[in-house]
Design an enzyme around this catalytic site. Structure first.
Site, mmCIF file in Angstrom:
data_model
loop_
_atom_site.group_PDB
_atom_site.id
_atom_site.type_symbol
_atom_site.label_atom_id
_atom_site.label_comp_id
_atom_site.label_asym_id
_atom_site.label_seq_id
_atom_site.Cartn_x
_atom_site.Cartn_y
_atom_site.Cartn_z
ATOM 1 C CE LYS A 1 179.799 10.325 66.613
ATOM 2 N NZ LYS A 1 179.481 11.276 65.576
ATOM 3 C CG ASP B 1 175.322 5.577 71.831
ATOM 4 O OD1 ASP B 1 176.589 5.485 71.694
ATOM 5 O OD2 ASP B 1 174.431 5.895 71.355
ATOM 6 C CE1 TYR C 1 170.195 10.171 65.291
ATOM 7 C CE2 TYR C 1 172.665 10.138 65.578
ATOM 8 C CZ TYR C 1 171.501 10.037 64.780
ATOM 9 O OH TYR C 1 171.348 9.746 63.506
HETATM 10 N N1 PLP Z 1 175.264 7.161 69.069
HETATM 11 C C1 PLP Z 1 175.689 8.447 69.611
HETATM 12 C C2 PLP Z 1 175.812 8.729 70.928
HETATM 13 C C3 PLP Z 1 176.118 9.133 68.416
HETATM 14 O O1 PLP Z 1 176.460 10.383 68.555
HETATM 15 C C4 PLP Z 1 175.985 8.838 66.989
HETATM 16 C C5 PLP Z 1 176.158 9.647 65.995
HETATM 17 O O2 PLP Z 1 176.478 10.819 66.067
HETATM 18 C C6 PLP Z 1 175.547 7.454 66.881
HETATM 19 C C7 PLP Z 1 175.047 6.684 67.918
HETATM 20 C C8 PLP Z 1 175.033 7.023 65.453
HETATM 21 O O3 PLP Z 1 176.472 6.776 65.050
HETATM 22 P P1 PLP Z 1 176.610 6.684 63.393
HETATM 23 O O4 PLP Z 1 176.482 8.140 62.751
HETATM 24 O O5 PLP Z 1 177.914 6.271 63.047
HETATM 25 O O6 PLP Z 1 175.707 5.963 62.839
#
Ligand code: PLP
Length: 424
Positions: free
Chosen positions: A264, A236, A141
């Site tokens: 985060k 990511d 994700y």
């Molecule tokens: N990338 C990863 C690996 C994530 O776990 C998340 C959210 O859980 C995101 C991107 C998206 O982040 P946000 O919820 O701050 O938009």
């Protein structure tokens, strides 16, 4: 009853009653408690129930709820105002701390969420390579931007939406999806279409189909193939940044990506995101270069303050070894109880994150993650919630420990699991 009446009231004014889908308990059934406050390892709902929190706001709160020093700095900061829309020294300080820990980042740009970080990094990779296609992995994700809502994990997986209505086929068609951990798949794709690929984006440790570790050679293959064909490798690290180690997953696995997305933990519990990487690429971002990206609240002084204090504490107190040891102890104890009861399970753990899958088979990608017995997970989730232990409300998420979880908390969790397995 207050939780339920709040949920009913919320549903009248907010879609599904929540501002992020997985909070609604759709994957586990029942109604979510409405949280009034949190402290250390615990959260408390509107009815006064106490829970040991095992998802910690989905990862940011590595120091627990309301860590004293973070709150103090935030309190001081808020008295100076909440946003200026003009540059501050705080942004430089946080950028310097991050760059000091993640040497692959030479320049960094702050945004407001992980979604925004990924969306911007992908735009940049496309501009830099002058190519259109991007590669992602099944079950990873990367936020909810259109290009990423194709075979996505987390809520999109929980709700069984491989891609969302509203994402035009033309856009989804530019995203190529491969199975996680398939080095062969990556090599084959690059041998056929390497010259068309702008970037490969990956969670270097996946956290959104539950925790899934990269197999030996997988991240190395991504590095080698992207380099060979002039594509950009994006890690990511929205979850793994400052979670797996001070240097993130890239530090732990010793792979240097071209671009990194963060979120985060670097916001210490306030809304934040960031993307950064090689100077040569990042200099294409506006106003240094032509790739447009902006944000009214980007680099917000409160988010910068909370992130800066969190990272400073993590660096000063060298907490990763202790956290890892505690997590291993907890995961191991849960595994032992399940084994004694003859409940099929597979545990994936790294640093302070883990997932218990209810399957005997090794979980190494989305296909194997989906073999988990979801009905059993639901029962396990509710049996624990009833006993004051709040797991992430979906099989396909990571359990996060924080430095605020005490030995006493771990003992309580272990006894609750012992009781819960009798019930399920
Ligand atoms: N990338 C990863 C690996 C994530 O776990 C998340 C959210 O859980 C995101 C991107 C998206 O982040 P946000 O919820 O701050 O938009």
């Amino acid at each position: 009853m207050k939780n339920l009446s709040l949920f009913e009231r919320a549903k009248k004014v907010i879609p599904g009653g929540v501002n992020s889908p997985v909070r609604a308990f759709g994957a586990v059934g029942g109604n979510p408690p409405f949280i009034k406050w949190g402290c250390g390892s615990k959260i408390y709902d509107e009815e006064g129930n106490e829970y040991i929190d095992l998802f910690m706001s989905w990862g940011p709160l590595i120091l627990g709820h309301g860590r004293k020093e973070v709150i103090q700095k935030l309190t001081e900061a808020v008295l100076n105002g909440t946003s200026y829309g003009a540059p501050t020294e705080l942004e430089i300080l946080l950028a310097e701390e991050i760059i000091d820990s993640l040497p692959s980042i030479e320049l960094i740009r702050f945004v407001n969420s992980g979604t925004e970080a990924v969306m911007s990094a992908v735009r940049l990779a496309r501009a830099f390579t002058k190519r259109k296609f991007l590669v992602k992995f099944d079950g990873c994700y990367h936020g909810h931007s259109d290009s990423m809502l194709v075979s996505a994990g987390s809520g999109a997986l929980t709700f069984g939406i491989p891609s969302s209505p509203g994402v035009p086929e033309e856009i989804a068609g530019l995203t190529i999806v491969l199975p996680y951990n398939s080095s062969e798949g990556v090599k084959e794709l690059f041998s056929k279409r390497g010259e068309e690929i702008a970037c490969v984006i990956v969670e270097p440790v996946a956290g959104n189909m539950g925790v899934v570790l990269p197999e030996k050679g997988f991240l190395e293959t991504l590095r080698d193939e992207t380099k060979k064909y002039g594509a950009i490798l994006i890690f990511d690290e929205v979850i793994t940044g400052f979670r797996i180690s001070e240097g993130g997953a890239q530090g732990a696995f010793k792979i240097s990506p071209d671009l990194t997305c963060l979120g985060k933990i670097i916001g210490g519990g306030l809304p934040v995101g960031a993307y950064g990487g090689k100077r040569e690429i990042m200099e294409m971002v506006s106003p240094s270069g032509p790739v447009y990206q902006a944000g009214t609240l980007s680099g917000n002084p409160l988010a910068m303050t909370a992130g800066l204090e969190t990272i400073r504490i993590l660096k000063k107190e060298k907490l990763y070894d202790i956290l890892e040891e505690r997590t291993r102890k907890l995961a191991g104890a849960i595994g032992k109880i399940l084994k004694e009861k003859g409940i099929p399970h597979w545990l994936n753990q790294i640093a302070s994150m883990f997932t218990i899958f209810f399957t005997n088979e090794q979980v190494k990608d989305l296909t194997t993650a989906k073999k988990s017995d979801i009905t059993l997970f639901k029962k396990f989730f509710h049996a624990l919630l009833k006993r004051g232990i709040y797991l992430p409300p979906s099989q396909f998420e990571a359990i996060f420990l924080s430095t605020a979880h005490t030995d006493e908390d771990l003992e309580k969790i272990i006894s609750a699991v012992e009781e819960a397995v009798k019930e399920i």
